[in-house]
Each structure stands twice: as C-alpha cells, then as structure tokens.
Design a protein around this motif. Structure first.
Motif, PDB file in Angstrom:
ATOM      1  N   GLY A  87      38.684  20.147 -64.694  1.00  0.00           N
ATOM      2  CA  GLY A  87      39.353  21.048 -65.629  1.00  0.00           C
ATOM      3  C   GLY A  87      40.833  21.101 -65.280  1.00  0.00           C
ATOM      4  O   GLY A  87      41.519  20.091 -65.255  1.00  0.00           O
ATOM      5  N   GLU A  88      41.321  22.281 -64.930  1.00  0.00           N
ATOM      6  CA  GLU A  88      42.722  22.454 -64.537  1.00  0.00           C
ATOM      7  C   GLU A  88      42.919  22.397 -63.019  1.00  0.00           C
ATOM      8  O   GLU A  88      44.043  22.492 -62.535  1.00  0.00           O
ATOM      9  CB  GLU A  88      43.254  23.788 -65.063  1.00  0.00           C
ATOM     10  CG  GLU A  88      43.295  23.875 -66.584  1.00  0.00           C
ATOM     11  CD  GLU A  88      44.287  22.896 -67.189  1.00  0.00           C
ATOM     12  OE1 GLU A  88      45.397  22.739 -66.638  1.00  0.00           O
ATOM     13  OE2 GLU A  88      43.942  22.272 -68.210  1.00  0.00           O
ATOM     14  N   ALA A  89      41.833  22.270 -62.277  1.00  0.00           N
ATOM     15  CA  ALA A  89      41.914  22.212 -60.810  1.00  0.00           C
ATOM     16  C   ALA A  89      42.116  20.766 -60.360  1.00  0.00           C
ATOM     17  O   ALA A  89      41.536  19.844 -60.926  1.00  0.00           O
ATOM     18  CB  ALA A  89      40.647  22.775 -60.181  1.00  0.00           C
ATOM     19  N   ARG A  90      42.955  20.597 -59.341  1.00  0.00           N
ATOM     20  CA  ARG A  90      43.205  19.266 -58.784  1.00  0.00           C
ATOM     21  C   ARG A  90      42.796  19.265 -57.318  1.00  0.00           C
ATOM     22  O   ARG A  90      43.137  20.165 -56.568  1.00  0.00           O
ATOM     23  CB  ARG A  90      44.687  18.909 -58.881  1.00  0.00           C
ATOM     24  CG  ARG A  90      45.170  18.764 -60.297  1.00  0.00           C
ATOM     25  CD  ARG A  90      46.645  18.523 -60.354  1.00  0.00           C
ATOM     26  NE  ARG A  90      47.296  19.671 -59.698  1.00  0.00           N
ATOM     27  CZ  ARG A  90      48.510  19.651 -59.192  1.00  0.00           C
ATOM     28  NH1 ARG A  90      49.250  18.593 -59.256  1.00  0.00           N
ATOM     29  NH2 ARG A  90      49.004  20.718 -58.610  1.00  0.00           N
ATOM     30  N   LEU A  91      42.082  18.231 -56.933  1.00  0.00           N
ATOM     31  CA  LEU A  91      41.703  18.017 -55.548  1.00  0.00           C
ATOM     32  C   LEU A  91      42.653  16.959 -55.003  1.00  0.00           C
ATOM     33  O   LEU A  91      42.678  15.829 -55.487  1.00  0.00           O
ATOM     34  CB  LEU A  91      40.248  17.544 -55.488  1.00  0.00           C
ATOM     35  CG  LEU A  91      39.535  17.604 -54.163  1.00  0.00           C
ATOM     36  CD1 LEU A  91      39.516  19.023 -53.612  1.00  0.00           C
ATOM     37  CD2 LEU A  91      38.119  17.086 -54.323  1.00  0.00           C
ATOM     38  N   VAL A 117      38.248  21.878 -46.924  1.00  0.00           N
ATOM     39  CA  VAL A 117      39.173  22.003 -48.048  1.00  0.00           C
ATOM     40  C   VAL A 117      39.958  23.300 -47.933  1.00  0.00           C
ATOM     41  O   VAL A 117      39.431  24.327 -47.481  1.00  0.00           O
ATOM     42  CB  VAL A 117      38.431  21.932 -49.411  1.00  0.00           C
ATOM     43  CG1 VAL A 117      37.506  23.100 -49.594  1.00  0.00           C
ATOM     44  CG2 VAL A 117      39.420  21.841 -50.566  1.00  0.00           C
ATOM     45  N   ARG A 118      41.220  23.233 -48.294  1.00  0.00           N
ATOM     46  CA  ARG A 118      42.066  24.423 -48.388  1.00  0.00           C
ATOM     47  C   ARG A 118      42.241  24.745 -49.867  1.00  0.00           C
ATOM     48  O   ARG A 118      42.619  23.872 -50.636  1.00  0.00           O
ATOM     49  CB  ARG A 118      43.438  24.170 -47.765  1.00  0.00           C
ATOM     50  CG  ARG A 118      43.376  23.947 -46.282  1.00  0.00           C
ATOM     51  CD  ARG A 118      44.741  23.589 -45.765  1.00  0.00           C
ATOM     52  NE  ARG A 118      44.658  23.354 -44.347  1.00  0.00           N
ATOM     53  CZ  ARG A 118      45.417  23.986 -43.484  1.00  0.00           C
ATOM     54  NH1 ARG A 118      46.320  24.842 -43.860  1.00  0.00           N
ATOM     55  NH2 ARG A 118      45.279  23.737 -42.197  1.00  0.00           N
ATOM     56  N   VAL A 119      41.971  25.976 -50.244  1.00  0.00           N
ATOM     57  CA  VAL A 119      42.088  26.384 -51.641  1.00  0.00           C
ATOM     58  C   VAL A 119      43.411  27.105 -51.836  1.00  0.00           C
ATOM     59  O   VAL A 119      43.722  28.056 -51.109  1.00  0.00           O
ATOM     60  CB  VAL A 119      40.907  27.288 -52.049  1.00  0.00           C
ATOM     61  CG1 VAL A 119      41.045  27.738 -53.509  1.00  0.00           C
ATOM     62  CG2 VAL A 119      39.585  26.569 -51.827  1.00  0.00           C
ATOM     63  N   ARG A 120      44.200  26.611 -52.795  1.00  0.00           N
ATOM     64  CA  ARG A 120      45.483  27.236 -53.146  1.00  0.00           C
ATOM     65  C   ARG A 120      45.494  27.520 -54.634  1.00  0.00           C
ATOM     66  O   ARG A 120      44.913  26.802 -55.401  1.00  0.00           O
ATOM     67  CB  ARG A 120      46.655  26.308 -52.802  1.00  0.00           C
ATOM     68  CG  ARG A 120      46.744  25.989 -51.337  1.00  0.00           C
ATOM     69  CD  ARG A 120      48.001  25.239 -51.008  1.00  0.00           C
ATOM     70  NE  ARG A 120      48.014  23.936 -51.693  1.00  0.00           N
ATOM     71  CZ  ARG A 120      49.053  23.117 -51.695  1.00  0.00           C
ATOM     72  NH1 ARG A 120      50.153  23.448 -51.081  1.00  0.00           N
ATOM     73  NH2 ARG A 120      48.986  21.968 -52.320  1.00  0.00           N
ATOM     74  N   ARG A 121      46.184  28.561 -55.014  1.00  0.00           N
ATOM     75  CA  ARG A 121      46.266  28.919 -56.443  1.00  0.00           C
ATOM     76  C   ARG A 121      47.508  28.396 -57.079  1.00  0.00           C
ATOM     77  O   ARG A 121      48.467  28.135 -56.566  1.00  0.00           O
ATOM     78  CB  ARG A 121      46.218  30.418 -56.611  1.00  0.00           C
ATOM     79  CG  ARG A 121      44.880  30.926 -56.185  1.00  0.00           C
ATOM     80  CD  ARG A 121      44.793  32.395 -56.383  1.00  0.00           C
ATOM     81  NE  ARG A 121      43.580  32.841 -55.753  1.00  0.00           N
ATOM     82  CZ  ARG A 121      42.640  33.483 -56.369  1.00  0.00           C
ATOM     83  NH1 ARG A 121      42.759  33.774 -57.623  1.00  0.00           N
ATOM     84  NH2 ARG A 121      41.574  33.859 -55.760  1.00  0.00           N
TER      85      ARG A 121
END
Length: 61
Positions: A20-24, A57-61
C-alpha cells in the motif's frame, strides 16, 4: 539509492517491498518500515515473518 545526510556520510537505501503506502527499506544493513496505514504495516510485518524471519525491523511513521 545513495543519500548524503549532513555529515553522517553516505547512506545506501534499497526498497525491499511496498505494501500500500508503506515501504520496506534496507538502509545500511538495517530494515525500516516507513509510512502507510496500520493495515499496510501489518501486512508488511506478516510478510517479513514469512520471508525474512531472521531480520529485525524498525517502524517509522
């Protein structure tokens, strides 16, 4: 992609996958999950559990 961030040196960045709008992204050996809705991030984290279980994984907004 290479970026120079204010004296910290060159940061290498590779898009691993998009949900979707999330990038890994893989940045200098670390995995970052950036942006997206909660559903996008959940899908990305589930994908990582299946295909990249050894990675943190590090999650950032």
């Amino acid at each position: 992609m290479n970026n120079n961030h204010g004296g910290r040196g060159v940061i290498t960045e590779e898009v691993v996958a998009v949900f979707g709008e999330a990038r890994l992204l893989k940045q200098d050996g670390q995995i970052h999950l950036i942006g997206g809705t909660m559903a996008d991030r959940t899908e990305a984290l589930e994908w990582m559990m299946l295909f990249m279980p050894e990675e943190a994984v590090r999650v950032r907004r």
